[in-house]
Scaffold this active site. Structure first.
Site, PDB file in Angstrom:
ATOM      1  N   ARG A  72       0.842  -1.207   0.000  1.00 21.03           N
ATOM      2  CA  ARG A  72       0.000   0.000   0.000  1.00 21.03           C
ATOM      3  C   ARG A  72       0.876   1.256   0.000  1.00 21.03           C
ATOM      4  NH1 ARG A  72      -3.960   0.165   4.958  1.00 21.03           N
ATOM      5  NH2 ARG A  72      -5.106  -1.417   3.804  1.00 21.03           N
ATOM      6  N   ARG A 141      -1.759   6.862   9.615  1.00 25.77           N
ATOM      7  CA  ARG A 141      -1.859   6.331   8.246  1.00 25.77           C
ATOM      8  C   ARG A 141      -1.918   7.470   7.223  1.00 25.77           C
ATOM      9  NH1 ARG A 141      -4.003   1.043   8.278  1.00 25.77           N
ATOM     10  NH2 ARG A 141      -3.234  -0.049  10.110  1.00 25.77           N
ATOM     11  N   LYS A 209      -3.921   1.483  14.961  1.00 25.78           N
ATOM     12  CA  LYS A 209      -3.837   2.425  13.844  1.00 25.78           C
ATOM     13  C   LYS A 209      -4.437   3.779  14.214  1.00 25.78           C
ATOM     14  CE  LYS A 209      -6.348  -0.402  11.255  1.00 25.78           C
ATOM     15  NZ  LYS A 209      -7.280  -1.001  10.263  1.00 25.78           N
ATOM     16  N   LYS A 211      -5.885   7.512  12.254  1.00 25.75           N
ATOM     17  CA  LYS A 211      -6.250   8.053  10.942  1.00 25.75           C
ATOM     18  C   LYS A 211      -6.595   9.535  11.009  1.00 25.75           C
ATOM     19  CE  LYS A 211      -7.625   3.638   9.120  1.00 25.75           C
ATOM     20  NZ  LYS A 211      -8.663   2.822   8.492  1.00 25.75           N
ATOM     21  N   CYS A 430     -15.231  -2.696  -0.634  1.00 21.06           N
ATOM     22  CA  CYS A 430     -13.862  -3.016  -0.201  1.00 21.06           C
ATOM     23  C   CYS A 430     -13.355  -4.192  -1.036  1.00 21.06           C
ATOM     24  CB  CYS A 430     -13.853  -3.360   1.280  1.00 21.06           C
ATOM     25  SG  CYS A 430     -14.559  -4.985   1.600  1.00 21.06           S
ATOM     26  N   CYS A 436      -8.279 -10.406   0.826  1.00 24.11           N
ATOM     27  CA  CYS A 436      -8.353 -10.009   2.229  1.00 24.11           C
ATOM     28  C   CYS A 436      -8.548 -11.226   3.138  1.00 24.11           C
ATOM     29  CB  CYS A 436      -9.486  -9.005   2.445  1.00 24.11           C
ATOM     30  SG  CYS A 436      -9.599  -8.541   4.179  1.00 24.11           S
ATOM     31  N   CYS A 475     -16.806  -7.644   5.583  1.00 24.69           N
ATOM     32  CA  CYS A 475     -16.813  -7.943   7.026  1.00 24.69           C
ATOM     33  C   CYS A 475     -17.102  -6.637   7.761  1.00 24.69           C
ATOM     34  CB  CYS A 475     -15.487  -8.576   7.454  1.00 24.69           C
ATOM     35  SG  CYS A 475     -14.190  -7.397   7.852  1.00 24.69           S
ATOM     36  N   CYS A 479     -14.134  -1.118   5.847  1.00 25.24           N
ATOM     37  CA  CYS A 479     -13.094  -0.447   5.054  1.00 25.24           C
ATOM     38  C   CYS A 479     -13.647   0.472   3.960  1.00 25.24           C
ATOM     39  CB  CYS A 479     -12.168  -1.483   4.437  1.00 25.24           C
ATOM     40  SG  CYS A 479     -11.256  -2.408   5.678  1.00 25.24           S
TER      41      CYS A 479
HETATM   42 FE1  SRM Z   1      -9.215  -1.463   6.120  1.00 26.29          FE
HETATM   43  C1  SRM Z   1      -7.951  -4.147   7.721  1.00 26.29           C
HETATM   44  C2  SRM Z   1      -8.398  -2.764   3.162  1.00 26.29           C
HETATM   45  C3  SRM Z   1      -9.760   1.550   4.695  1.00 26.29           C
HETATM   46  C4  SRM Z   1     -10.982  -0.489   8.892  1.00 26.29           C
HETATM   47  N1  SRM Z   1      -8.275  -3.147   5.561  1.00 26.29           N
HETATM   48  C5  SRM Z   1      -7.785  -4.120   6.380  1.00 26.29           C
HETATM   49  C6  SRM Z   1      -6.963  -5.150   5.591  1.00 26.29           C
HETATM   50  C7  SRM Z   1      -5.532  -4.697   5.585  1.00 26.29           C
HETATM   51  C8  SRM Z   1      -7.120  -6.623   6.049  1.00 26.29           C
HETATM   52  C9  SRM Z   1      -6.124  -7.170   7.040  1.00 26.29           C
HETATM   53  O1  SRM Z   1      -5.868  -6.544   8.089  1.00 26.29           O
HETATM   54  O2  SRM Z   1      -5.628  -8.253   6.793  1.00 26.29           O
HETATM   55  C10 SRM Z   1      -7.642  -4.968   4.205  1.00 26.29           C
HETATM   56  C11 SRM Z   1      -6.793  -5.359   3.000  1.00 26.29           C
HETATM   57  C12 SRM Z   1      -7.675  -5.945   1.938  1.00 26.29           C
HETATM   58  C13 SRM Z   1      -6.980  -6.172   0.650  1.00 26.29           C
HETATM   59  O3  SRM Z   1      -6.859  -7.338   0.233  1.00 26.29           O
HETATM   60  O4  SRM Z   1      -6.570  -5.214   0.005  1.00 26.29           O
HETATM   61  C14 SRM Z   1      -8.110  -3.537   4.291  1.00 26.29           C
HETATM   62  N2  SRM Z   1      -8.973  -0.718   4.308  1.00 26.29           N
HETATM   63  C15 SRM Z   1      -8.725  -1.439   3.195  1.00 26.29           C
HETATM   64  C16 SRM Z   1      -8.895  -0.603   1.952  1.00 26.29           C
HETATM   65  C17 SRM Z   1      -7.965  -0.980   0.812  1.00 26.29           C
HETATM   66  C18 SRM Z   1     -10.363  -0.702   1.524  1.00 26.29           C
HETATM   67  C19 SRM Z   1     -10.791  -0.048   0.245  1.00 26.29           C
HETATM   68  O5  SRM Z   1     -11.834  -0.460  -0.232  1.00 26.29           O
HETATM   69  O6  SRM Z   1     -10.159   0.848  -0.264  1.00 26.29           O
HETATM   70  C20 SRM Z   1      -8.657   0.797   2.549  1.00 26.29           C
HETATM   71  C21 SRM Z   1      -7.210   1.205   2.583  1.00 26.29           C
HETATM   72  C22 SRM Z   1      -7.052   2.625   3.030  1.00 26.29           C
HETATM   73  C23 SRM Z   1      -5.662   3.172   2.981  1.00 26.29           C
HETATM   74  O7  SRM Z   1      -5.192   3.538   1.902  1.00 26.29           O
HETATM   75  O8  SRM Z   1      -5.050   3.314   4.047  1.00 26.29           O
HETATM   76  C24 SRM Z   1      -9.145   0.572   3.971  1.00 26.29           C
HETATM   77  N3  SRM Z   1     -10.131   0.259   6.733  1.00 26.29           N
HETATM   78  C25 SRM Z   1     -10.356   1.345   5.935  1.00 26.29           C
HETATM   79  C26 SRM Z   1     -11.340   2.189   6.542  1.00 26.29           C
HETATM   80  C27 SRM Z   1     -11.931   3.464   5.936  1.00 26.29           C
HETATM   81  C28 SRM Z   1     -11.135   4.677   6.269  1.00 26.29           C
HETATM   82  O9  SRM Z   1     -10.099   4.607   6.925  1.00 26.29           O
HETATM   83  O10 SRM Z   1     -11.556   5.756   5.855  1.00 26.29           O
HETATM   84  C29 SRM Z   1     -11.694   1.602   7.740  1.00 26.29           C
HETATM   85  C30 SRM Z   1     -12.788   2.111   8.718  1.00 26.29           C
HETATM   86  C31 SRM Z   1     -12.358   3.281   9.506  1.00 26.29           C
HETATM   87  C32 SRM Z   1     -11.612   2.856  10.725  1.00 26.29           C
HETATM   88  O11 SRM Z   1     -10.404   2.661  10.635  1.00 26.29           O
HETATM   89  O12 SRM Z   1     -12.250   2.671  11.760  1.00 26.29           O
HETATM   90  C33 SRM Z   1     -10.922   0.392   7.854  1.00 26.29           C
HETATM   91  N4  SRM Z   1      -9.375  -2.171   8.017  1.00 26.29           N
HETATM   92  C34 SRM Z   1     -10.204  -1.654   8.986  1.00 26.29           C
HETATM   93  C35 SRM Z   1     -10.148  -2.513  10.134  1.00 26.29           C
HETATM   94  C36 SRM Z   1     -10.929  -2.304  11.461  1.00 26.29           C
HETATM   95  C37 SRM Z   1     -10.146  -1.515  12.433  1.00 26.29           C
HETATM   96  C38 SRM Z   1     -10.830  -1.446  13.784  1.00 26.29           C
HETATM   97  O13 SRM Z   1     -10.804  -0.416  14.394  1.00 26.29           O
HETATM   98  O14 SRM Z   1     -11.368  -2.449  14.221  1.00 26.29           O
HETATM   99  C39 SRM Z   1      -9.289  -3.580   9.807  1.00 26.29           C
HETATM  100  C40 SRM Z   1      -8.907  -4.786  10.700  1.00 26.29           C
HETATM  101  C41 SRM Z   1      -7.804  -4.464  11.650  1.00 26.29           C
HETATM  102  O15 SRM Z   1      -7.204  -3.406  11.648  1.00 26.29           O
HETATM  103  O16 SRM Z   1      -7.550  -5.352  12.470  1.00 26.29           O
HETATM  104  C42 SRM Z   1      -8.829  -3.338   8.462  1.00 26.29           C
HETATM  105 FE1  SF4 Z   2     -11.267  -7.051   4.333  1.00 22.91          FE
HETATM  106 FE2  SF4 Z   2     -13.285  -6.568   5.947  1.00 22.91          FE
HETATM  107 FE3  SF4 Z   2     -11.774  -4.563   5.141  1.00 22.91          FE
HETATM  108 FE4  SF4 Z   2     -13.373  -5.713   3.429  1.00 22.91          FE
HETATM  109  S1  SF4 Z   2     -14.015  -4.596   5.269  1.00 22.91           S
HETATM  110  S2  SF4 Z   2     -11.220  -5.224   3.075  1.00 22.91           S
HETATM  111  S3  SF4 Z   2     -13.368  -7.795   4.093  1.00 22.91           S
HETATM  112  S4  SF4 Z   2     -11.111  -6.222   6.411  1.00 22.91           S
END
Ligand code: SRM
Ligand code: SF4
Length: 562
Positions: A72, A141, A209, A211, A430, A436, A475, A479
């Site tokens: 990323r 981030r 993390k 943000k 997502c 993922c 899930c 994201c």
């Molecule tokens: Fe996310 C984890 C993809 C934005 C909340 N996110 C992941 C992972 C890395 C899975 C993993 O941990 O193994 C995903 C990778 C999937 C893949 O195969 O690419 C993933 N997140 C993404 C992206 C690519 C989704 C998208 O459709 O674009 C976004 C990348 C953003 C970036 O450039 O940094 C992405 N993730 C978000 C957002 C939205 C935002 O930040 O505006 C959220 C919700 C806001 C927040 O953070 O609360 C988000 N991602 C999570 C979480 C839940 C965190 C929590 O507080 O519980 C996880 C799981 C974790 O961290 O354990 C996660």
């Molecule tokens: Fe993976 Fe869940 Fe984030 Fe979708 S919402 S990219 S399934 S961690």
């Protein structure tokens, strides 16, 4: 010792960070050893700080676990210079799955890189003077900022501020550069490396993390309320008077765990632009010092805000920033989303907003977006901006070049007018399967088909041109910010989704659960009575999300977890 409980132990990740504050782990030696196809479980955690996730192709799991890597890029404000873009495009073809994925935080992801391609990809990115450092991990981030040139004359200033904050909150470890750029192992004989402690993050970095996003009202294109740290630009008499500080937003939760929940940020106060970096650091330090280090599911800053309250938080920030915040200034968001097609900038140049389905830049039988963009950027050296809704903008296009760019896109079957239906343009998904590791259900791969079925239903119910913000995640981590949409689908199990309703256009309100489980094939039948009632009972130009909040969710029995 009856009646006493031992204090909870720090989580495993805390021990890992404490024992290796450089974040080097054994990444270097594993990378150099071609006989090893994967990194250790400990290095899996360190790799995240370097912007890398070790994944496996879940479509192939039944045959054998095939390790692949997601990388990323960190691109504050979504700004991608022409040279960077051409490098990313080349690396995605040479080492990835020939796609570039625009993320919901204005970053780029490469998917499907095998271990032997990881080193060259990382070196290629860094040689182009871009980086992946701190794109993931327990640090600040990618910092989001409004990308659209027409939104405000102060856009450049706010974008600069976003980069300033991004730089100020970067971790200082040299391990990243040594492993990926110099290709050498961190020398632990070197006392500085052995005793390294990050000046801002300390030995154990953040509990989780962190943000950050900047927004310029009335457009909430960055979904500012979902961030740990938000800056809302306050513009008075055409000048940037300062920022309102927002804190404690976040969306991730786990099914069946009431200790976890999505939360919108609190408005804390106002400060002048010259205090920006002090305030950003103060908020980050409050998270560092008060976040829960015993339970990673409860470790985000939002839980500190929820449990200790905004007044307490404001006090702690003021103590660390060394000055008093003023009362928050009035502001109002009216909408989110992107502008599509050609538009004039504040100067004489133009920008072109392009819809990108689920953020995936690729070539398919139907259209060739990846090839078209490469040609355009090679010929016109166009800067690209990634939007928080997974779309992109070509900026600073000279009036004389517009026609040629439109022509190149047409050759690759990409229209600049009517690029997609209103529903598709306002949607996000997502990545979920197959990359993922946390996905419980499909998202990016099935949303286009589901939207087709929803479009049919809208036609059937006389709502053909209605914009409804629809987001899907595989899930409950959220994201694609599914908890802020008018209709949200949240994966529960293969083919099954929770159905959420009631977000608003300005993205200031969380939606709520309407159905605990709906099968993919039943979604349209579930929505039909809602759309029918909406068409009949809406007041004036009321939006679907507002109608659900006013009518549908109010009718739900109290026992339903809405
Ligand atoms: Fe996310 C984890 C993809 C934005 C909340 N996110 C992941 C992972 C890395 C899975 C993993 O941990 O193994 C995903 C990778 C999937 C893949 O195969 O690419 C993933 N997140 C993404 C992206 C690519 C989704 C998208 O459709 O674009 C976004 C990348 C953003 C970036 O450039 O940094 C992405 N993730 C978000 C957002 C939205 C935002 O930040 O505006 C959220 C919700 C806001 C927040 O953070 O609360 C988000 N991602 C999570 C979480 C839940 C965190 C929590 O507080 O519980 C996880 C799981 C974790 O961290 O354990 C996660
Ligand atoms: Fe993976 Fe869940 Fe984030 Fe979708 S919402 S990219 S399934 S961690």
């Amino acid at each position: 010792m009856i009646g006493t409980t031992a204090p909870a132990k720090p989580s495993r990740n805390e021990g890992l960070k404490e024992n290796c504050p450089t974040l080097a782990g054994t990444i270097g030696p594993t990378l150099a050893n071609p006989a090893v196809e994967r990194f250790t479980d400990d290095d899996y955690e360190f790799l995240k700080f370097h912007g890398i996730y070790q994944q496996d192709d879940r479509d192939k799991r039944k045959v054998a676990k095939q390790y692949i890597f997601m990388v990323r890029g960190r691109l504050p404000g979504g700004l991608v210079k022409a040279d960077h873009y051409l490098t990313f495009d080349r690396l995605a073809s040479q080492h990835g799955n020939n796609t570039l994925r625009i993320t919901s935080r204005q970053g780029f992801q490469f998917h499907g890189i095998v271990k032997s391609g990881l080193g060259p990809t990382m070196k290629g990115i860094n040689d182009a003077l871009a980086t992946t450092l701190a794109a993931c991990g327990d640090v600040n981030r990618n910092v989001m900022a409004p990308p659209t040139p027409a939104t405000s004359t102060l856009l450049a200033q706010v974008q600069d501020d976003a980069r300033r904050v991004s730089n100020a909150l970067l971790p200082q470890t040299r391990a990243y550069h040594q492993i990926w750029v110099e290709g050498v192992e961190l020398n632990l004989e070197d006392e500085a490396a052995r005793n390294f402690i990050d000046p801002l993050y300390g030995k154990t970095y953040l509990p989780r993390k962190f943000k950050t996003a900047f927004a310029i009202p009335p457009l909430n294109d960055v979904d500012v309320f979902t961030n740990c740290l938000g800056f809302v630009a306050i513009i008075e008499e055409g000048k940037l008077a300062g920022y309102n500080l927002l804190a404690g937003g976040g969306l991730g939760m786990s099914h069946g765990n009431a200790q976890t929940y999505p939360r919108v940020a609190d408005v804390i106060g106002f400060f002048r632009p010259e205090h920006l970096v002090e305030v950003a650091k103060a908020v980050l330090i409050v998270h560092r010092d008060f976040g829960d280090r015993t339970n990673r599911k409860h470790a985000r800053l939002k839980y500190v805000l929820e449990e200790k309250g905004p007044e307490w938080f404001r006090d702690e920030v003021e103590q660390r920033a060394g000055f008093k915040l003023e009362a928050a200034r009035p502001f109002q968001f009216t909408k989110q989303g992107d502008l599509f097609g050609w538009h004039r900038q504040h100067d004489d140049n133009y920008f072109l907003g392009l819809y990108v389905e689920a953020g995936r830049i690729k070539d398919t039988d139907q259209y060739q977006l990846k090839s078209a963009l490469r040609k355009i950027v090679e010929r016109f050296r166009t800067e690209i901006r990634l939007t928080p809704s997974q779309n992109l903008i070509l900026t600073d296009v000279k009036p004389a070049d517009r026609e040629a760019i439109t022509g190149i896109l047409a050759e690759h079957r990409i229209p600049v007018e009517n690029q997609a239906t209103v529903i598709r343009r306002a949607s996000m998904a997502c990545p979920a399967l197959p990359t993922c590791g946390l996905a419980l259900a499909e998202s990016e791969r099935i949303l286009p088909d589901l939207l087709g079925r929803i479009e049919q239903l809208l036609k059937e119910t006389g709502l053909e041109d209605e914009e409804i913000i629809i987001r899907m995640t595989g899930c409950p981590n959220g994201c694609a910010r599914s908890f802020m949409s008018e209709i949200g689908f949240v994966g529960k199990a293969p083919g099954k989704y929770q159905l959420y309703l009631g977000g608003n256009q300005a993205s200031t309100r969380l939606n709520r659960v309407y159905r605990e489980t709906v099968k993919n094939e039943d979604i349209v039948n579930e929505l039909r009575p809602l759309f029918t009632r909406f068409a009949r009972e809406r007041i004036g130009a009321e939006r679907f999300g507002d109608f659900c909040e006013r009518v549908i969710l109010k009718e739900m029995p109290a026992s339903t977890p809405a």
